[in-house]
Write an enzyme that holds these catalytic residues in place. Structure first.
Site, PDB file in Angstrom:
ATOM      1  N   ASP A  82       4.922  -0.287  -0.724  1.00 25.76           N
ATOM      2  CA  ASP A  82       4.434   0.286   0.530  1.00 25.76           C
ATOM      3  C   ASP A  82       5.623   0.864   1.319  1.00 25.76           C
ATOM      4  OD1 ASP A  82       2.492   0.802   2.481  1.00 25.76           O
ATOM      5  OD2 ASP A  82       2.739  -1.155   3.448  1.00 25.76           O
ATOM      6  N   HIS A  83       5.489   2.057   1.854  1.00 26.86           N
ATOM      7  CA  HIS A  83       6.514   2.687   2.696  1.00 26.86           C
ATOM      8  C   HIS A  83       7.931   2.620   2.128  1.00 26.86           C
ATOM      9  CE1 HIS A  83       3.842   3.687   5.988  1.00 26.86           C
ATOM     10  NE2 HIS A  83       3.268   2.512   5.818  1.00 26.86           N
ATOM     11  N   ASP A 104       7.961   7.379   1.720  1.00 29.13           N
ATOM     12  CA  ASP A 104       7.659   7.702   3.110  1.00 29.13           C
ATOM     13  C   ASP A 104       8.859   8.411   3.729  1.00 29.13           C
ATOM     14  OD1 ASP A 104       7.184   7.849   5.788  1.00 29.13           O
ATOM     15  OD2 ASP A 104       6.916   5.695   6.116  1.00 29.13           O
ATOM     16  N   GLY A 181       0.173  -2.671  12.955  1.00 30.24           N
ATOM     17  CA  GLY A 181       0.200  -3.760  13.944  1.00 30.24           C
ATOM     18  C   GLY A 181      -1.115  -3.808  14.702  1.00 30.24           C
ATOM     19  N   THR A 233      -0.902  -6.857   8.855  1.00 24.81           N
ATOM     20  CA  THR A 233      -0.753  -7.690  10.064  1.00 24.81           C
ATOM     21  C   THR A 233      -1.743  -8.862  10.078  1.00 24.81           C
ATOM     22  OG1 THR A 233      -0.011  -5.741  11.256  1.00 24.81           O
ATOM     23  CG2 THR A 233      -0.738  -7.595  12.592  1.00 24.81           C
TER      24      THR A 233
END
Ligand code: 13P
Length: 296
Positions: A82-83, A104, A181, A233
């Protein structure tokens, strides 16, 4: 073999009108809990590691947990980055067993983003991996990537089209108004933009910032083009809160395995609920069969 990359997975999900849940594990137990939950409800699963998690454990342990937990699973399971921002980290993911990576470079100007994405695209496709890439800039805090509200901006549909013509992406992360978030106030999801980008790119889209979006919003995003919904999150909170709550409820119990057991069950409950909400329940084994059929 249940270790698949998400390219076929997400096209199958898209044509079936549902999405695959993507969770960011924080340790071995959370990985095991998500695989068990997926198997219990027969759902496909995207396990995606954050860069911070890789820095904490190293590539090899995470890749070996994945193989051990999901190698013989009756449902398809990916190991995705991820990212990804660090090309050395991405390269090592490709070498050690990840099945897809996200690049990313969304904080760079568009032409530069294209250039960096191309480097990763060439490297990853040569290794047989699928790719996720981002344009626009998704707001909020995702591990150590912090995008202030004033810096977050939506994807431009012309750029989206150009980007997806350039690359045959497994999934496209276009900023559409969601944020990482918990949300402060009402999320402003640009449904029209999801629709326009999907119509123009025909590439399954990733819904980042899944924590805190209500069911109706997520269902609408899925109906318009999102085939991957990210939840991180939510898991972090359940991980900590369930552990702490056990101690509140049983202040004299110092048996660690009981605390871990309560935490494990709480994580599984979250995973089952989200996979079911996004429409993946009951689809796993059939999807794996279809992927295997397409691969011969
Ligand atoms: P949340 O922070 O909303 O769980 O989003 C996670 C995410 O999109 C990871 O890329």
């Amino acid at each position: 073999m249940a270790l698949v990359n998400f390219k076929q997975m997400l096209r199958i999900a898209r044509s079936g009108g549902y999405a695959v849940a993507a969770f960011n594990p924080v340790d071995y137990a959370s990985m095991r809990a998500m695989v068990e939950a997926a198997e219990e409800i027969d759902a496909p699963l995207i396990m995606q590691t954050s860069a911070k998690t890789i820095r904490y454990y190293g590539h090899e342990p995470l890749a070996s947990w994945y193989k051990q937990l999901a190698g013989e699973s009756p449902v398809p399971v990916t190991l995705h980055l991820d990212h990804g921002k660090d090309l050395d980290m991405i390269k090592k993911c490709i070498e050690t067993g990840w099945t897809s990576v996200m690049i990313d470079a969304s904080d760079r100007p568009f032409e530069e983003n294209l250039e960096i994405t191309k480097q990763v695209y060439d490297m990853a496709t040569a290794g047989g991996l699928a790719i996720e890439a981002e344009i626009g800039e998704i707001g909020g805090v995702e591990e150590d990537i912090i995008v202030a509200e004033e810096d977050a901006h939506l994807a431009n549909p012309d750029e989206a089209e150009r980007f997806c013509k350039e690359f045959d992406l497994g999934v496209f992360a276009a900023a559409i108004g969601t944020a990482h978030g918990y949300y402060h106030g009402e999320p402003k999801v640009a449904f029209d933009l999801i629709e326009e980008i999907y119509q123009r790119t025909q590439t399954p889209m990733a819904l980042h910032g899944g924590t805190g979006l209500d069911e109706e919003t997520i269902a609408r995003c899925i109906s318009l083009g999102c085939a991957k919904v990210n939840i991180s999150t939510n898991l972090k909170h359940i991980f900590v809160d369930s552990f702490a709550q056990y101690h509140v409820d049983h202040p004299k119990d110092y048996e660690p395995l009981k605390v871990l057991g309560a935490q494990f069950e709480a994580m599984k409950e979250l995973f089952r609920a989200k996979m079911t909400e996004f429409g993946g329940a009951g689809k796993g084994a059939a999807m794996l069969g279809e992927i295997q059929k397409q691969s011969v």
